[in-house]
Design a protein around this motif. Structure first.
Motif, mmCIF file in Angstrom:
data_model
loop_
_atom_site.group_PDB
_atom_site.id
_atom_site.type_symbol
_atom_site.label_atom_id
_atom_site.label_comp_id
_atom_site.label_asym_id
_atom_site.label_seq_id
_atom_site.Cartn_x
_atom_site.Cartn_y
_atom_site.Cartn_z
ATOM 1 N N TRP A 77 0.854 -1.183 0.000
ATOM 2 C CA TRP A 77 0.000 0.000 0.000
ATOM 3 C C TRP A 77 0.893 1.237 0.000
ATOM 4 O O TRP A 77 1.870 1.316 0.739
ATOM 5 C CB TRP A 77 -0.886 -0.015 1.244
ATOM 6 C CG TRP A 77 -1.710 1.206 1.432
ATOM 7 C CD1 TRP A 77 -2.865 1.521 0.790
ATOM 8 C CD2 TRP A 77 -1.461 2.282 2.335
ATOM 9 N NE1 TRP A 77 -3.354 2.726 1.233
ATOM 10 C CE2 TRP A 77 -2.501 3.213 2.182
ATOM 11 C CE3 TRP A 77 -0.453 2.549 3.250
ATOM 12 C CZ2 TRP A 77 -2.564 4.393 2.919
ATOM 13 C CZ3 TRP A 77 -0.518 3.715 3.973
ATOM 14 C CH2 TRP A 77 -1.569 4.618 3.802
ATOM 15 N N ILE A 78 0.557 2.217 -0.844
ATOM 16 C CA ILE A 78 1.326 3.452 -0.936
ATOM 17 C C ILE A 78 0.592 4.593 -0.243
ATOM 18 O O ILE A 78 1.148 5.289 0.595
ATOM 19 C CB ILE A 78 1.606 3.834 -2.419
ATOM 20 C CG1 ILE A 78 2.340 2.712 -3.139
ATOM 21 C CG2 ILE A 78 2.364 5.139 -2.507
ATOM 22 C CD1 ILE A 78 3.662 2.322 -2.532
ATOM 23 N N THR A 79 -0.681 4.796 -0.614
ATOM 24 C CA THR A 79 -1.447 5.907 -0.061
ATOM 25 C C THR A 79 -2.925 5.727 -0.376
ATOM 26 O O THR A 79 -3.293 4.868 -1.165
ATOM 27 C CB THR A 79 -0.948 7.255 -0.640
ATOM 28 O OG1 THR A 79 -1.545 8.332 0.073
ATOM 29 C CG2 THR A 79 -1.256 7.394 -2.107
ATOM 30 N N ASN A 80 -3.754 6.543 0.243
ATOM 31 C CA ASN A 80 -5.155 6.672 -0.163
ATOM 32 C C ASN A 80 -5.241 7.945 -0.991
ATOM 33 O O ASN A 80 -4.585 8.941 -0.682
ATOM 34 C CB ASN A 80 -6.063 6.792 1.057
ATOM 35 C CG ASN A 80 -6.106 5.519 1.858
ATOM 36 O OD1 ASN A 80 -6.126 4.428 1.308
ATOM 37 N ND2 ASN A 80 -6.113 5.636 3.163
ATOM 38 N N PRO A 88 -9.201 1.249 -0.062
ATOM 39 C CA PRO A 88 -8.420 2.179 0.747
ATOM 40 C C PRO A 88 -8.008 1.507 2.056
ATOM 41 O O PRO A 88 -8.636 0.538 2.490
ATOM 42 C CB PRO A 88 -9.382 3.339 0.987
ATOM 43 C CG PRO A 88 -10.739 2.807 0.751
ATOM 44 C CD PRO A 88 -10.591 1.656 -0.196
ATOM 45 N N MET A 89 -6.974 2.002 2.661
ATOM 46 C CA MET A 89 -6.460 1.476 3.921
ATOM 47 C C MET A 89 -6.918 2.411 5.034
ATOM 48 O O MET A 89 -6.752 3.626 4.925
ATOM 49 C CB MET A 89 -4.930 1.425 3.875
ATOM 50 C CG MET A 89 -4.287 0.924 5.136
ATOM 51 S SD MET A 89 -4.098 -0.858 5.206
ATOM 52 C CE MET A 89 -3.029 -1.205 3.844
ATOM 53 N N VAL A 125 -12.111 2.556 6.827
ATOM 54 C CA VAL A 125 -12.230 2.230 5.410
ATOM 55 C C VAL A 125 -13.580 2.680 4.849
ATOM 56 O O VAL A 125 -13.647 3.266 3.766
ATOM 57 C CB VAL A 125 -12.014 0.718 5.174
ATOM 58 C CG1 VAL A 125 -12.336 0.331 3.739
ATOM 59 C CG2 VAL A 125 -10.593 0.326 5.511
ATOM 60 N N ASP A 126 -14.664 2.425 5.575
ATOM 61 C CA ASP A 126 -15.984 2.803 5.056
ATOM 62 C C ASP A 126 -16.124 4.315 4.905
ATOM 63 O O ASP A 126 -16.766 4.801 3.974
ATOM 64 C CB ASP A 126 -17.107 2.226 5.915
ATOM 65 C CG ASP A 126 -17.079 2.705 7.352
ATOM 66 O OD1 ASP A 126 -15.978 2.900 7.914
ATOM 67 O OD2 ASP A 126 -18.176 2.878 7.933
ATOM 68 N N GLU A 127 -15.487 5.083 5.792
ATOM 69 C CA GLU A 127 -15.515 6.548 5.676
ATOM 70 C C GLU A 127 -14.725 7.007 4.451
ATOM 71 O O GLU A 127 -15.154 7.909 3.728
ATOM 72 C CB GLU A 127 -14.950 7.191 6.935
ATOM 73 C CG GLU A 127 -15.796 6.962 8.166
ATOM 74 C CD GLU A 127 -15.117 7.417 9.441
ATOM 75 O OE1 GLU A 127 -15.810 8.013 10.271
ATOM 76 O OE2 GLU A 127 -13.909 7.174 9.610
ATOM 77 N N LEU A 128 -13.591 6.389 4.217
ATOM 78 C CA LEU A 128 -12.781 6.733 3.045
ATOM 79 C C LEU A 128 -13.526 6.423 1.752
ATOM 80 O O LEU A 128 -13.537 7.223 0.826
ATOM 81 C CB LEU A 128 -11.446 5.983 3.085
ATOM 82 C CG LEU A 128 -10.463 6.443 4.156
ATOM 83 C CD1 LEU A 128 -9.379 5.409 4.368
ATOM 84 C CD2 LEU A 128 -9.866 7.783 3.789
ATOM 85 N N GLY A 188 -7.464 3.031 -2.558
ATOM 86 C CA GLY A 188 -6.124 2.683 -2.096
ATOM 87 C C GLY A 188 -5.212 2.599 -3.302
ATOM 88 O O GLY A 188 -5.623 2.151 -4.370
ATOM 89 N N VAL A 189 -3.988 3.038 -3.139
ATOM 90 C CA VAL A 189 -3.003 2.983 -4.225
ATOM 91 C C VAL A 189 -1.920 1.989 -3.799
ATOM 92 O O VAL A 189 -1.344 2.117 -2.714
ATOM 93 C CB VAL A 189 -2.388 4.365 -4.494
ATOM 94 C CG1 VAL A 189 -1.358 4.282 -5.615
ATOM 95 C CG2 VAL A 189 -3.469 5.377 -4.829
ATOM 96 N N TYR A 190 -1.665 1.006 -4.664
ATOM 97 C CA TYR A 190 -0.719 -0.064 -4.376
ATOM 98 C C TYR A 190 0.271 -0.226 -5.520
ATOM 99 O O TYR A 190 -0.005 0.188 -6.644
ATOM 100 C CB TYR A 190 -1.468 -1.400 -4.222
ATOM 101 C CG TYR A 190 -2.450 -1.420 -3.093
ATOM 102 C CD1 TYR A 190 -2.100 -1.954 -1.862
ATOM 103 C CD2 TYR A 190 -3.739 -0.897 -3.240
ATOM 104 C CE1 TYR A 190 -3.012 -1.968 -0.812
ATOM 105 C CE2 TYR A 190 -4.655 -0.914 -2.197
ATOM 106 C CZ TYR A 190 -4.281 -1.450 -0.988
ATOM 107 O OH TYR A 190 -5.180 -1.462 0.044
ATOM 108 N N VAL A 191 1.430 -0.825 -5.216
ATOM 109 C CA VAL A 191 2.387 -1.235 -6.249
ATOM 110 C C VAL A 191 2.781 -2.676 -5.984
ATOM 111 O O VAL A 191 2.770 -3.132 -4.837
ATOM 112 C CB VAL A 191 3.654 -0.341 -6.320
ATOM 113 C CG1 VAL A 191 3.316 1.046 -6.789
ATOM 114 C CG2 VAL A 191 4.387 -0.309 -5.011
#
Length: 72
Positions: free
Chosen positions: A3-6, A28-29, A36-39, A46-49
């Motif tokens: 995970w990198i960021t939301n 999202p994390m 998570v539900d709020e995000l 969520g941004v992943y690599v």
């Protein structure tokens, strides 16, 4: 995957970003301040690599599309 960021959608608007990796959208994390539900309700992804964190951190960073093109 790490995970990198939301980030708010869409992913193509995320800057700065590293050159030489592919970013993947996902769940999202949760953070200390938001679940998570709020995000999700606020439109975050969520941004992943898919590479080791050490390798990701060693990649060059582009601050905008012009720098990204020059470093690619």
């Amino acid at each position: 995957m790490i995970w990198i960021t939301n980030h708010p959608k869409p992913l193509k608007g995320m800057w700065p970003r590293c050159v030489g990796c592919t970013y993947v959208e996902g769940e999202p994390m949760g953070t200390d301040s938001l679940r998570v539900d709020e995000l999700k309700r606020q439109g975050y992804i969520g941004v992943y690599v898919d590479m080791p964190a050490v390798q990701y951190r060693s990649l060059p960073v582009a601050r905008n599309p012009k720098e990204f093109a020059a470093l690619s």
